[in-house]
Design an enzyme around this catalytic site. Structure first.
Site, PDB file in Angstrom:
ATOM      1  N   HIS A  61      -0.054  -1.467  11.624  1.00 20.69           N
ATOM      2  CA  HIS A  61       1.042  -0.665  11.074  1.00 20.69           C
ATOM      3  C   HIS A  61       0.677   0.814  11.233  1.00 20.69           C
ATOM      4  O   HIS A  61       0.218   1.470  10.295  1.00 20.69           O
ATOM      5  CB  HIS A  61       1.240  -1.033   9.599  1.00 20.69           C
ATOM      6  CG  HIS A  61       2.527  -0.545   9.011  1.00 20.69           C
ATOM      7  ND1 HIS A  61       3.768  -0.942   9.470  1.00 20.69           N
ATOM      8  CD2 HIS A  61       2.769   0.311   7.971  1.00 20.69           C
ATOM      9  CE1 HIS A  61       4.711  -0.371   8.748  1.00 20.69           C
ATOM     10  NE2 HIS A  61       4.131   0.407   7.849  1.00 20.69           N
ATOM     11  N   ASP A 118       1.041  -5.917  13.332  1.00 24.59           N
ATOM     12  CA  ASP A 118       1.436  -5.262  12.087  1.00 24.59           C
ATOM     13  C   ASP A 118       1.391  -6.252  10.919  1.00 24.59           C
ATOM     14  O   ASP A 118       2.160  -7.206  10.890  1.00 24.59           O
ATOM     15  CB  ASP A 118       2.853  -4.689  12.238  1.00 24.59           C
ATOM     16  CG  ASP A 118       3.226  -3.738  11.115  1.00 24.59           C
ATOM     17  OD1 ASP A 118       2.716  -3.894   9.997  1.00 24.59           O
ATOM     18  OD2 ASP A 118       4.045  -2.832  11.365  1.00 24.59           O
ATOM     19  N   SER A 121       8.362   3.048   9.182  1.00 27.85           N
ATOM     20  CA  SER A 121       8.335   2.103   8.067  1.00 27.85           C
ATOM     21  C   SER A 121       9.513   2.364   7.122  1.00 27.85           C
ATOM     22  O   SER A 121      10.666   2.274   7.538  1.00 27.85           O
ATOM     23  CB  SER A 121       6.984   2.180   7.370  1.00 27.85           C
ATOM     24  OG  SER A 121       6.750   1.050   6.570  1.00 27.85           O
TER      25      SER A 121
END
Length: 222
Positions: free
Chosen positions: A203, A172, A118
């Site tokens: 995610h 996600d 991320s």
């Protein structure tokens, strides 16, 4: 010289000959991926050092200005995120210092892998595309490019032939899968070496992906 970021270190041998610098996501810390190491099936003869740095504490605009560990501020949670590029450059300098520290300890840049999840993946991308060190590989997990229009030509990059591994969850809700595809296209259009795979997950990471990461790390650091 500024102080190095605090890190969680996991060593598989007394003296390492390879390093994986792995950056966590927004609001997490260096312990986030520490528990994955035993699942990577590292052989007794493999001398790897995992470096999991803690991002600095800073207010994050999209989270109401709450102070948390973050590699950079996010101004807008739109698909094309508006982010603080000065924060990103600062974080890249901090991770560059960690790379230099690994090199100073006797590990060649060609035995260093830069990984990020991320927000951490944004820094991994940005640094890999601008560093003067040719790395062993770049692992971009559930992430995106800060500026996809600013990817240099591979021919002029120190990591022009370095393997980039892009993993993303097809479900996600935080970083849209389209952003991973955008990154893949931007990199391949400029001639970079990209491997791309999606997983049926949100995610996060999943067991199938961890097995694939293990195989990829073993191939890069054989």
């Amino acid at each position: 010289m500024t102080d190095l970021l605090p890190c969680v270190l996991v060593e598989t041998a007394e003296t390492a000959d390879a390093a994986i610098i792995w950056l966590h996501g927004l609001g997490s810390d260096g312990h986030d991926f520490e528990s994955i190491v035993p699942a990577l099936k590292i052989r007794p003869d493999q001398k790897w050092r995992f470096v999991f740095p803690h991002a600095p504490q800073r207010p994050v605009t999209v989270n109401g200005g709450m102070v948390m560990r973050a590699w950079y501020d996010i101004y807008e949670m739109t698909l094309e995120r508006k982010v603080d590029m000065l924060n990103i450059e600062e974080s890249c300098q901090q991770i560059s210092a960690l790379i230099e520290a690994q090199i100073a300890s006797g590990i060649d840049a060609s035995r260093i892998i830069l990984a990020g999840f991320s927000q951490g993946g944004v820094i991994a991308y940005q640094l890999a595309l601008t560093t003067e060190h040719a790395l062993a590989g770049v692992m971009a997990l559930s992430t995106y490019l800060a500026n996809k229009s600013d990817v240099p030509a591979a021919a002029g990059s120190h990591n022009g032939t370095t393997p980039f591994l892009i993993h993303h969850g097809s479900q996600d809700p935080v970083v849209a899968p389209s952003l991973a595809l955008d990154a893949k296209k931007a990199l391949t259009d400029q001639g970079f070496n990209v491997e791309y795979k999606t997983y049926e997950m949100p995610h996060s990471v999943c067991p199938e992906q961890i097995a694939d990461i293990s195989a990829w790390l073993h191939a890069r650091l054989a």
